[in-house]
Design a protein around this motif. Structure first.
Motif, PDB file in Angstrom:
ATOM      1  N   UNK A   1       0.818  -1.221   0.000  1.00 58.19           N
ATOM      2  CA  UNK A   1       0.000   0.000   0.000  1.00 58.19           C
ATOM      3  C   UNK A   1       0.846   1.263   0.000  1.00 58.19           C
ATOM      4  N   UNK A   2       2.149   1.104  -0.273  1.00 56.35           N
ATOM      5  CA  UNK A   2       3.070   2.240  -0.230  1.00 56.35           C
ATOM      6  C   UNK A   2       3.194   2.855  -1.631  1.00 56.35           C
ATOM      7  N   UNK A   3       2.917   4.155  -1.773  1.00 55.50           N
ATOM      8  CA  UNK A   3       2.884   4.785  -3.106  1.00 55.50           C
ATOM      9  C   UNK A   3       4.270   5.098  -3.669  1.00 55.50           C
ATOM     10  N   UNK A   4       4.280   5.482  -4.936  1.00 58.16           N
ATOM     11  CA  UNK A   4       5.501   5.877  -5.639  1.00 58.16           C
ATOM     12  C   UNK A   4       6.226   7.004  -4.919  1.00 58.16           C
ATOM     13  N   UNK A   5       5.473   7.958  -4.398  1.00 56.89           N
ATOM     14  CA  UNK A   5       6.092   9.138  -3.795  1.00 56.89           C
ATOM     15  C   UNK A   5       7.061   8.770  -2.670  1.00 56.89           C
TER      16      UNK A   5
END
Length: 321
Positions: free
Chosen positions: A155-159
């Protein structure tokens, strides 16, 4: 014992905050809470990294919050006008770096006071941002940058991973390259650095340009997260960035500290803010608590001699007994 406590003060602060919040709210230690904690304030982290470079040379920049808003507004307006996304990104990045170059040149070569000039620039950019946006919040067209907040791993985004990559780059640059040594040298003693052959004015200018680039990345994260930009975006961000730098232990006088310390300071700030929100502390009280924690952390710096004075006091009483 006191020395160990001094070196571990940030970890101790995090632990105390986490324990209190964990007892007060059962959701504090859930995966979702900690993912949000680590990903919702990445724009602040990028701005704080740029502020760290500037402070290491003995400077300061009060315009970063307004610059984030302005470069974000430029990006949104260009996309709204159907510019190619890559061209819009390049123009917005160049805009942020140009203001950094102007700031650095006027401060390093013309010898304007960093505090005064960046304060003026903060006001000017805030006004320009309101004019550009017609004093209204503007939506990002067609969810153009939403891919940045999509999950990359779990659930960890690209940012998050982009921010980590930037941290690693800055860490390597400052620790193992000549440029990093020059930044520390200029902050430690500008005159001695100049006499040793370092181009001090160029180094001092470059950190403002670097900061401009990092502020733009922060603006990119901010716009992709909220899907909009407003005239009030980035308000007080410069103060939060300075707080992260100071809380981490980087000297505001320059020459001591680094991006790792700022990363720790940012993490403490995020844990503190999240904990107080989940406990339900009023926003005004949150300001008081944040300020108090930062003050305690800064005062515990050995430069102020608090640790040594405490040792001396204990030894004095022990001797009297």
């Amino acid at each position: 014992m006191l020395s160990i406590l001094d070196q571990s003060k940030l970890l101790i602060i995090i632990l105390i905050i986490a324990i209190v919040a964990g007892f007060s709210n059962q959701y504090f230690f859930t995966q979702r809470t900690w993912i949000n904690l680590l990903t919702n304030n990445l724009d602040l982290l990028l701005v704080a990294f740029g502020m760290t470079l500037i402070i290491l040379t003995g400077g300061i920049d009060l315009s970063v919050g307004s610059l984030l808003a302005f470069s974000g507004a430029v990006l949104v307006k260009l996309l709204e006008s159907d510019y190619n996304i890559y061209l819009a990104l390049i123009i917005s990045l160049a805009t942020a770096m140009s203001f950094g170059l102007v700031s650095g040149w006027l401060i390093s070569y013309v010898k304007l006071q960093p505090f005064i000039f960046t304060l003026v620039l903060m006001i000017v950019l805030r006004g320009a941002n309101s004019i550009l946006l017609n004093s209204t919040a503007t939506l990002l067209p067609n969810n153009t940058l939403q891919f940045l907040v999509r999950p990359l791993l779990g659930n960890i985004p690209w940012t998050f991973f982009i921010a980590i990559a930037i941290y690693i780059f800055l860490f390597i640059l400052m620790k193992w390259y000549k440029y990093g040594r020059h930044v520390y040298a200029v902050g430690g003693n500008t005159k001695a650095s100049h006499l040793s052959g370092i181009k001090t004015k160029m180094v001092s200018t470059s950190v403002y340009v670097f900061s401009g680039a990092l502020v733009f990345v922060g603006a990119l994260f901010y716009v992709s997260k909220l899907n909009s930009i407003a005239p009030t975006s980035g308000n007080s961000l410069e103060l939060d960035a300075i707080a992260c730098v100071a809380l981490g232990g980087t000297s505001l006088l320059g020459g001591k500290g680094g991006v790792t310390k700022t990363l720790m300071g940012w993490f403490v700030t995020c844990v503190l803010s999240t904990a107080m929100n989940m406990i339900g502390i009023d926003s005004y009280w949150q300001m008081i608590v944040k300020g108090s924690v930062i003050l305690v952390a800064v005062l515990s710096d050995k430069k102020f001699g608090v640790i040594q004075k405490t040792k001396n006091l204990i030894m004095h009483f022990a001797y009297r007994i």
